[in-house]
Design an enzyme around this catalytic site. Sequence first.
Site, PDB file in Angstrom:
ATOM      1  N   CYS A 265       0.792  -1.234   0.000  1.00 58.38           N
ATOM      2  CA  CYS A 265       0.000   0.000   0.000  1.00 58.38           C
ATOM      3  C   CYS A 265       0.823   1.281   0.000  1.00 58.38           C
ATOM      4  CB  CYS A 265      -0.935  -0.005   1.207  1.00 58.38           C
ATOM      5  SG  CYS A 265      -2.146  -1.317   1.124  1.00 58.38           S
TER       6      CYS A 265
HETATM    7  N1  LIG Z   1      -2.762  -5.732   2.159  1.00 61.04           N
HETATM    8  C1  LIG Z   1      -3.208  -4.639   2.730  1.00 61.04           C
HETATM    9  O1  LIG Z   1      -2.802  -4.292   3.840  1.00 61.04           O
HETATM   10  C2  LIG Z   1      -4.253  -3.761   2.077  1.00 61.04           C
HETATM   11  C3  LIG Z   1      -4.916  -2.821   2.854  1.00 61.04           C
HETATM   12  C4  LIG Z   1      -5.883  -2.033   2.274  1.00 61.04           C
HETATM   13  C5  LIG Z   1      -6.138  -2.148   0.921  1.00 61.04           C
HETATM   14  N2  LIG Z   1      -5.463  -3.058   0.165  1.00 61.04           N
HETATM   15  C6  LIG Z   1      -5.800  -3.159  -1.249  1.00 61.04           C
HETATM   16  O2  LIG Z   1      -6.632  -4.297  -1.439  1.00 61.04           O
HETATM   17  C7  LIG Z   1      -6.367  -4.914  -2.698  1.00 61.04           C
HETATM   18  C8  LIG Z   1      -6.000  -6.381  -2.492  1.00 61.04           C
HETATM   19  O3  LIG Z   1      -4.770  -6.448  -1.783  1.00 61.04           O
HETATM   20  P1  LIG Z   1      -4.299  -7.754  -0.986  1.00 61.04           P
HETATM   21  O4  LIG Z   1      -3.196  -7.286  -0.092  1.00 61.04           O
HETATM   22  O5  LIG Z   1      -5.451  -8.469  -0.388  1.00 61.04           O
HETATM   23  O6  LIG Z   1      -3.698  -8.635  -2.165  1.00 61.04           O
HETATM   24  P2  LIG Z   1      -3.218 -10.180  -2.060  1.00 61.04           P
HETATM   25  O7  LIG Z   1      -2.150 -10.324  -3.073  1.00 61.04           O
HETATM   26  O8  LIG Z   1      -2.938 -10.538  -0.637  1.00 61.04           O
HETATM   27  O9  LIG Z   1      -4.489 -11.004  -2.493  1.00 61.04           O
HETATM   28  C9  LIG Z   1      -5.112 -10.858  -3.711  1.00 61.04           C
HETATM   29  C10 LIG Z   1      -5.639 -12.199  -4.181  1.00 61.04           C
HETATM   30  O10 LIG Z   1      -6.326 -11.954  -5.397  1.00 61.04           O
HETATM   31  C11 LIG Z   1      -6.071 -13.054  -6.277  1.00 61.04           C
HETATM   32  N3  LIG Z   1      -6.322 -12.560  -7.625  1.00 61.04           N
HETATM   33  C12 LIG Z   1      -5.570 -11.749  -8.390  1.00 61.04           C
HETATM   34  N4  LIG Z   1      -6.178 -11.473  -9.545  1.00 61.04           N
HETATM   35  C13 LIG Z   1      -7.348 -12.148  -9.523  1.00 61.04           C
HETATM   36  C14 LIG Z   1      -8.419 -12.264 -10.425  1.00 61.04           C
HETATM   37  N5  LIG Z   1      -8.413 -11.604 -11.588  1.00 61.04           N
HETATM   38  N6  LIG Z   1      -9.454 -13.053 -10.094  1.00 61.04           N
HETATM   39  C15 LIG Z   1      -9.473 -13.714  -8.925  1.00 61.04           C
HETATM   40  N7  LIG Z   1      -8.490 -13.619  -8.006  1.00 61.04           N
HETATM   41  C16 LIG Z   1      -7.441 -12.843  -8.306  1.00 61.04           C
HETATM   42  C17 LIG Z   1      -4.647 -13.444  -5.982  1.00 61.04           C
HETATM   43  O11 LIG Z   1      -4.391 -14.786  -6.344  1.00 61.04           O
HETATM   44  C18 LIG Z   1      -4.564 -13.228  -4.470  1.00 61.04           C
HETATM   45  O12 LIG Z   1      -4.857 -14.411  -3.758  1.00 61.04           O
HETATM   46  C19 LIG Z   1      -5.292  -4.057  -3.351  1.00 61.04           C
HETATM   47  O13 LIG Z   1      -5.882  -3.086  -4.168  1.00 61.04           O
HETATM   48  C20 LIG Z   1      -4.632  -3.388  -2.169  1.00 61.04           C
HETATM   49  O14 LIG Z   1      -4.013  -2.174  -2.528  1.00 61.04           O
HETATM   50  C21 LIG Z   1      -4.541  -3.892   0.721  1.00 61.04           C
END
Ligand SMILES: NC(=O)c1ccc[n+]([C@@H]2O[C@H](COP(=O)([O-])OP(=O)(O)OC[C@H]3O[C@@H](n4cnc5c(N)ncnc54)[C@H](O)[C@@H]3O)[C@@H](O)[C@H]2O)c1
Length: 413
Positions: A265
Amino acid sequence: MSEQSPRILAIIGQGYVGLPLAMAAVDAGWTVIGVDNFEAKVAQINSGSSPVEDISDSQLKAALLKGLYKATHDFSTVSQASVVTICVPTPLDDKREPDLALLRSAAKGIAPFVSDETLIVSESTSYPGTLRDIIIPIVKELKPEASKNIYFASAPERVNPGDPVWNQKNTPRLIGSIDDASQAKALAFYESICDAAVSVSTPEVAEAAKLLENTFRLVNIALINEFTQLCATSGINVNEVIDAASSKPYGFMPFRPGVGVGGHCIPVDPLYLTWWARQNGETAEFVESADSINHQMPKYVAKRALSMVDSSIKTPKVLILGVAYKPGVGDVRETPVTELRDHLVAQGADVAWHDPLVPTWEGSKPVDLGWDCDVAILATKQPGMDVEKLISKGIRILDCTNSIKNLTGVTSL
Ligand SMILES: NC(=O)c1ccc[n+]([C@@H]2O[C@H](COP(=O)([O-])OP(=O)(O)OC[C@H]3O[C@@H](n4cnc5c(N)ncnc54)[C@H](O)[C@@H]3O)[C@@H](O)[C@H]2O)c1
């Protein structure tokens, strides 16, 4: 307020955001389908092994056993859901610009299976306009003809992995929708799983607020990283200065220096902002400058650590303690320790690392604390890391975490 029916939620992406959301929704009485295109992860989750620290195996197993949750890579299951949330990564490409390929593919994946009267919410972080200009056109083009009424909202996730206090339930959720009907449905959904939902006028306000929140952190961390270097030149302990400034009861908020910024992030989201500014013919100079200061920090830390080694040692042995981007998690995405290691190696050091929460990192394995080194850099203070053992062996430590105070041999950033 009109709650969606049936209470079946499909979450696209089962990572740091999607899986905790799934468990929060199960706790709130929803049946959840966790869709992820990474088959090995789906299998791991369905076997009861949680891939994220914030969800325990026992919590996951309980939801699986009760039949209230299941992971799948089959997008057609989305047709059962009345609410679909998109929680896929929004990274940067190799030009350090927004890469929405996964978000687009998630929208394309769900669109053919969206039922009539479904609410679609994007929780992924992105620049203002992403819901309206990217997601909605894809869904409208590919959705079944019979699905006449689809509702759209943006509710950017604010989860802070590893945080013992703030979680999905008790962190207020921002919600901005494309119209009143969507807003009513999105508010009803989030009020069913969170303690508080905050209504904003448009999806763009919600999207921009998320970028502001994380950019606020980026620039304040950059400020304190720059300030640290100014203080160090004059032999002033910056952490004592921050403690002193923190005694002011208003108008000041403490940020601490470190190796840089990491995770999915803070180093990434502000570059969505700078890119968005450029699209509008503007330059977000302040944010770009903060990004550049944080990127210089690993080099500065490498220089400070090597200055603690006797100059007669030609190949200093440097042990990095903690490679995850923050304490309490094994997440190494965008960790600034990568740049730290590269600078150390470029300056001729022999580098090893130790992190109780990270089993492998960039193809290498950790060493134990018995590894013979000339200096150690405490980059991330992980729970269960016995730094005192090194101190008792007389090893000099550069503490970048402000967690070891007043001990001989320990130098603070
Ligand atoms: N990690 C954090 O602390 C956090 C906090 C707030 C917001 N976010 C935001 O949330 C979003 C997700 O982040 P995250 O950390 O959970 O990511 P992550 O990588 O932990 O998880 C994402 C998952 O989505 C899956 N994926 C990817 N493309 C896909 C698709 N087209 N169809 C189905 N599954 C798919 C991946 O295999 C993975 O398991 C991002 O935009 C991030 O910026 C993250």
